[in-house]
Design an enzyme around this catalytic site. Structure first.
Site, mmCIF file in Angstrom:
data_model
loop_
_atom_site.group_PDB
_atom_site.id
_atom_site.type_symbol
_atom_site.label_atom_id
_atom_site.label_comp_id
_atom_site.label_asym_id
_atom_site.label_seq_id
_atom_site.Cartn_x
_atom_site.Cartn_y
_atom_site.Cartn_z
ATOM 1 N N GLY A 17 113.303 -2.870 -73.162
ATOM 2 C CA GLY A 17 113.864 -3.156 -71.854
ATOM 3 C C GLY A 17 115.315 -2.736 -71.796
ATOM 4 N N VAL A 22 111.525 -4.993 -78.443
ATOM 5 C CA VAL A 22 110.570 -5.889 -79.097
ATOM 6 C C VAL A 22 109.821 -5.109 -80.169
ATOM 7 C CG1 VAL A 22 108.618 -7.449 -78.778
ATOM 8 C CG2 VAL A 22 110.330 -7.212 -76.959
ATOM 9 N N LYS A 37 111.975 -10.075 -80.830
ATOM 10 C CA LYS A 37 112.760 -9.587 -79.691
ATOM 11 C C LYS A 37 114.212 -9.455 -80.119
ATOM 12 C CE LYS A 37 113.927 -10.906 -74.901
ATOM 13 N NZ LYS A 37 113.706 -11.961 -73.846
ATOM 14 N N ASP A 132 110.719 -17.722 -63.033
ATOM 15 C CA ASP A 132 110.357 -16.299 -62.950
ATOM 16 C C ASP A 132 108.886 -16.114 -63.308
ATOM 17 O OD1 ASP A 132 110.771 -13.625 -62.409
ATOM 18 O OD2 ASP A 132 111.455 -13.146 -64.444
#
Length: 287
Positions: A17, A22, A37, A132
């Site tokens: 990301g 990860v 992560k 979220d």
């Protein structure tokens, strides 16, 4: 802890990301596989909010223990990264499952929603709001099972007994009170769960727009339409349940506990109990 390499062997990168990578890792002692992560400190230090988000994520994950919530096993810190060692779930996320299946029958949808609401009931009972909830943050446990999963990504979660004001979430899943800049409670998670159920039963999002701003506007207006195909194939109880989860007024929206006792959930839980040989006339309470 600082010596990640002494406890785990990094096998390969499995996701990346903006702020984290990860990796698939294997424990050197037990040979179990985990997801590691790695979050760069450079990104964390870009803003106070990034620091608070990471602290909150670790704090929340250390507090929780539930079969449908991701487990944080260990935390490591080096000069450049913070590493979170978590469950490794190779079956993909629920967004991918939705793309493949398109729509789900009510019986299967009820099983997933029962597990999802049970996890939310646990979080909310511990004064935690996820903030979220969306299909991408639901990781499937098995490729052959469509209702066992673990909720992940607690970066926007908070532990608080009071009302909240921070605007956050993902377009299309955000409760209207957040978009209207009002104070809010844990019922924002219930709204997001309702959006997920809407997509499961219909095969499309309730808030479709030409761009993100358009999606957010429709999300804010929250006009729920269940008067066209394939809603004619969904039971009245199922439609009622979706509406109650997605009620734009949080005071009228169901809580997780109330949702678990809705007749639509009870009906399919009773059907399941019959299948496994347990009387459906028993008191159906919270699992």
């Amino acid at each position: 802890m600082s010596d990640l390499d002494e406890d785990y062997t990094i096998i390969k990168e499995i996701n990346q990301g903006n702020s984290a990578i990860v990796f698939l890792a294997e424990g050197l002692e037990d040979h179990k596989q985990f997801a590691v992560k790695n979050i760069t400190k450079a990104h964390i230090l870009e803003s106070p909010q990034n620091i608070l988000s990471l602290i909150s994520e670790i704090e929340v994950m250390r507090k929780i223990s539930h079969p449908h919530l991701m487990t944080l096993h260990k935390v490591y810190e080096s000069n450049s990264t913070i590493s979170l060692v978590m469950d490794f779930l190779p079956a993909g996320d629920f967004f991918q499952r939705l793309q493949h299946k398109h729509r789900f029958p009510e019986s299967l949808s009820a099983k997933l929603m029962t597990n999802l609401l049970d996890a939310l009931f646990y979080l909310h009972s511990n004064h935690i709001i996820h903030r979220d909830l969306k299909p991408e943050n639901i990781l499937m446990i098995s490729k052959d099972n469509d209702y066992d999963f673990k909720i992940c990504d607690f970066g926007l979660s908070c532990i608080n007994k009071d009302v909240q004001f921070l605007q956050c979430g993902s377009p299309g899943y955000i409760a209207p009170e957040i978009l209207n800049r009002q104070s809010y409670t844990n019922k924002v998670d219930i709204f997001s769960a309702g959006v997920i159920l809407y997509i499961m039963l219909s095969g499309y999002s309730p808030f479709i727009g030409k761009d993100i701003d358009d999606v957010l506007m429709k999300n804010k207006e929250c006009k729920i339409r269940v008067n066209k195909k394939p809603w004619n194939k969904v039971s009245e109880l199922g439609i009622d349940f979706v509406k109650r989860l997605m009620n734009p007024d949080p005071n009228c929206r169901l809580s997780a506990e109330e949702a678990l006792r809705h007749l639509w959930i009870v009906k399919y839980r009773s059907d399941y109990l019959d299948l496994v040989g347990i009387s459906a006339t028993m008191d159906v309470g919270l699992s």
